[in-house]
Scaffold this motif. Structure first.
Motif, PDB file in Angstrom:
ATOM      1  N   THR A   5       0.798  -1.230   0.000  1.00  0.00           N
ATOM      2  CA  THR A   5       0.000   0.000   0.000  1.00  0.00           C
ATOM      3  C   THR A   5       0.832   1.282   0.000  1.00  0.00           C
ATOM      4  O   THR A   5       0.293   2.347  -0.298  1.00  0.00           O
ATOM      5  CB  THR A   5      -0.914   0.031   1.244  1.00  0.00           C
ATOM      6  N   SER A   6       2.116   1.196   0.313  1.00  0.00           N
ATOM      7  CA  SER A   6       2.908   2.428   0.486  1.00  0.00           C
ATOM      8  C   SER A   6       3.402   2.980  -0.851  1.00  0.00           C
ATOM      9  O   SER A   6       3.630   2.212  -1.789  1.00  0.00           O
ATOM     10  CB  SER A   6       4.139   2.153   1.349  1.00  0.00           C
ATOM     11  N   PRO A   7       3.615   4.312  -0.907  1.00  0.00           N
ATOM     12  CA  PRO A   7       4.257   4.888  -2.088  1.00  0.00           C
ATOM     13  C   PRO A   7       5.664   4.310  -2.277  1.00  0.00           C
ATOM     14  O   PRO A   7       6.334   3.994  -1.286  1.00  0.00           O
ATOM     15  CB  PRO A   7       4.342   6.384  -1.748  1.00  0.00           C
ATOM     16  N   VAL A   8       6.063   4.141  -3.527  1.00  0.00           N
ATOM     17  CA  VAL A   8       7.400   3.600  -3.814  1.00  0.00           C
ATOM     18  C   VAL A   8       8.077   4.461  -4.874  1.00  0.00           C
ATOM     19  O   VAL A   8       7.439   4.873  -5.848  1.00  0.00           O
ATOM     20  CB  VAL A   8       7.351   2.140  -4.351  1.00  0.00           C
ATOM     21  N   LYS A   9       9.382   4.720  -4.663  1.00  0.00           N
ATOM     22  CA  LYS A   9      10.156   5.443  -5.669  1.00  0.00           C
ATOM     23  C   LYS A   9      10.926   4.413  -6.483  1.00  0.00           C
ATOM     24  O   LYS A   9      11.710   3.644  -5.925  1.00  0.00           O
ATOM     25  CB  LYS A   9      11.108   6.434  -4.997  1.00  0.00           C
ATOM     26  N   ILE A  10      10.646   4.386  -7.772  1.00  0.00           N
ATOM     27  CA  ILE A  10      11.274   3.398  -8.649  1.00  0.00           C
ATOM     28  C   ILE A  10      11.925   4.140  -9.810  1.00  0.00           C
ATOM     29  O   ILE A  10      11.250   4.897 -10.509  1.00  0.00           O
ATOM     30  CB  ILE A  10      10.249   2.381  -9.206  1.00  0.00           C
ATOM     31  N   ALA A  11      13.216   3.936  -9.986  1.00  0.00           N
ATOM     32  CA  ALA A  11      13.969   4.586 -11.063  1.00  0.00           C
ATOM     33  C   ALA A  11      13.670   6.095 -11.111  1.00  0.00           C
ATOM     34  O   ALA A  11      13.482   6.667 -12.177  1.00  0.00           O
ATOM     35  CB  ALA A  11      13.665   3.918 -12.409  1.00  0.00           C
ATOM     36  N   ALA A 272       8.603 -11.078  -5.780  1.00  0.00           N
ATOM     37  CA  ALA A 272       9.640 -12.060  -5.412  1.00  0.00           C
ATOM     38  C   ALA A 272      10.505 -12.429  -6.626  1.00  0.00           C
ATOM     39  O   ALA A 272      11.690 -12.749  -6.482  1.00  0.00           O
ATOM     40  CB  ALA A 272       8.986 -13.306  -4.824  1.00  0.00           C
ATOM     41  N   ALA A 273       9.912 -12.376  -7.814  1.00  0.00           N
ATOM     42  CA  ALA A 273      10.667 -12.731  -9.033  1.00  0.00           C
ATOM     43  C   ALA A 273      11.564 -11.580  -9.501  1.00  0.00           C
ATOM     44  O   ALA A 273      12.367 -11.757 -10.418  1.00  0.00           O
ATOM     45  CB  ALA A 273       9.702 -13.121 -10.145  1.00  0.00           C
ATOM     46  N   GLY A 274      11.399 -10.394  -8.885  1.00  0.00           N
ATOM     47  CA  GLY A 274      12.295  -9.286  -9.242  1.00  0.00           C
ATOM     48  C   GLY A 274      11.611  -8.046  -9.783  1.00  0.00           C
ATOM     49  O   GLY A 274      12.271  -7.073 -10.139  1.00  0.00           O
ATOM     50  N   ALA A 275      10.253  -8.059  -9.848  1.00  0.00           N
ATOM     51  CA  ALA A 275       9.546  -6.846 -10.293  1.00  0.00           C
ATOM     52  C   ALA A 275       9.515  -5.828  -9.153  1.00  0.00           C
ATOM     53  O   ALA A 275       9.496  -6.203  -7.975  1.00  0.00           O
ATOM     54  CB  ALA A 275       8.130  -7.198 -10.728  1.00  0.00           C
ATOM     55  N   SER A 276       9.489  -4.529  -9.520  1.00  0.00           N
ATOM     56  CA  SER A 276       9.358  -3.469  -8.515  1.00  0.00           C
ATOM     57  C   SER A 276       7.928  -2.949  -8.452  1.00  0.00           C
ATOM     58  O   SER A 276       7.553  -2.259  -7.511  1.00  0.00           O
ATOM     59  CB  SER A 276      10.282  -2.301  -8.862  1.00  0.00           C
ATOM     60  N   ALA A 277       7.145  -3.210  -9.493  1.00  0.00           N
ATOM     61  CA  ALA A 277       5.739  -2.797  -9.554  1.00  0.00           C
ATOM     62  C   ALA A 277       5.046  -3.738 -10.536  1.00  0.00           C
ATOM     63  O   ALA A 277       5.725  -4.533 -11.206  1.00  0.00           O
ATOM     64  CB  ALA A 277       5.627  -1.349 -10.032  1.00  0.00           C
TER      65      ALA A 277
END
Ligand code: RRO
Length: 299
Positions: A5-11, A272-277
């Motif tokens: 549920t939390s905001p995530v900073k990706i790239a 778990a497989a390596g995705a960030s979103a």
């Protein structure tokens, strides 16, 4: 387990949470953008956008297996093209931003110059990410299928080189098909070497499937063409692509997983497989926008 549920900073891009829609039939218009922005998703994806306006393919365009094993589609990239998006995309960006969500513009060119033109339009409209659709299976011209760029590492390289020439500042995502291992390795190398890609979205639908007797209302179909397979049957395949990509790509390139996601367990499998979103398309069409909230609630 990772909190969903939390905001995530990706790239370098802040997403409201790890969920977003995939480009699908409900992500084309200003109205679609309003509906998606008001949902519980962490970003809004709009597209696919082409240079010329396009109508949907004739006949039936969507089939869901009666036990929900898979979906099949052949929409043929219906969208308003540049005449619609050159004024409307900036309004769509504003709507997403008012909801504190980044706007991802998914674009598809039929030449390198068209890709470059669409990236420029999306950048000038204020999109946060431009997702290059290199995996559309459903565009036919005079009985010939348009080439699916992501199956050819050299075409992926040429597309990225053309975009690189115009020194874009907007973040670039590349959406690929469910590629077999050797091609995936070559494409991953080209993407890493380009130096301009921040995200890889994996995967688009599996191309050139055909409508089977288990697919609902297939008898009513007037569509004799080949179709893209998505939904639950695609999950193990897309998940395998994500897993391989995570090992093949440098850490600076984030992976967005897509294929058969409708529960929080599916999302955790992709993380778990390596995705960030992750992106969701078939479940959005069949279960509606509540799917985002349902997934977040079960976190
Ligand atoms: O519009 C479509 O038929 C379509 C597209 Br552009 C795509 O990228 N993937 C897909 O499954 N269908």
């Amino acid at each position: 387990m990772t909190a969903l549920t939390s905001p995530v900073k990706i790239a370098g891009v802040t997403f409201g949470n790890v969920l977003m829609n995939g480009a699908y039939v409900g992500s084309k218009t200003l109205h679609d953008a309003k509906v998606l922005a008001a949902s519980a998703s962490g970003a809004v994806v709009i597209g696919s956008i082409s240079v010329k306006p396009r109508k949907k393919n004739p006949g039936q365009n969507y089939w869901l297996h009666k036990e929900n094993f898979f979906s099949l589609n052949s929409y043929g990239l219906p969208n308003g093209g540049l005449p619609y998006y050159k004024d409307t995309l900036s309004k769509i960006v504003d709507i997403a931003h008012k909801h504190d969500k980044p706007l991802v513009a998914n674009v598809i060119g039929f030449s390198y110059a068209e890709f470059a033109q669409l990236v420029t339009m999306a950048e000038q409209s204020g999109a946060d990410v431009v997702e290059l659709n290199l995996g559309c299976p459903n565009v036919w011209d005079d009985g010939y299928q348009k080439r699916i760029i992501s199956y050819h590492a050299s075409l992926v390289a040429d597309t990225l080189n053309r975009i690189k020439q115009q020194a874009v500042k907007v973040k670039i995502a590349v959406k690929i098909s469910p590629l077999p291992p050797d091609i995936l390795q070559e494409v991953a190398r080209v993407i890493a070497d380009s130096g301009i890609v921040h995200f890889v979205t994996a995967t688009n639908s599996y191309p050139n499937a055909t409508v089977t007797s288990g697919a609902q209302s297939s008898k009513a179909s007037t569509n004799t063409e080949l179709v893209g397979l998505a939904g639950r049957a695609l999950k193990p395949i897309s998940l395998g692509v994500v897993k391989q990509l995570r090992a093949l790509l440098p850490k600076r390139i984030a992976i967005i997983g897509v294929g058969g996601i409708s529960t929080s367990t599916d999302v955790h499998d992709y993380l778990a497989a390596g995705a960030s979103a992750v992106q969701i398309a078939t479940a959005l069409k069949d279960d509606g926008l509540d799917v985002f909230e349902k997934i977040l609630r079960r976190d």
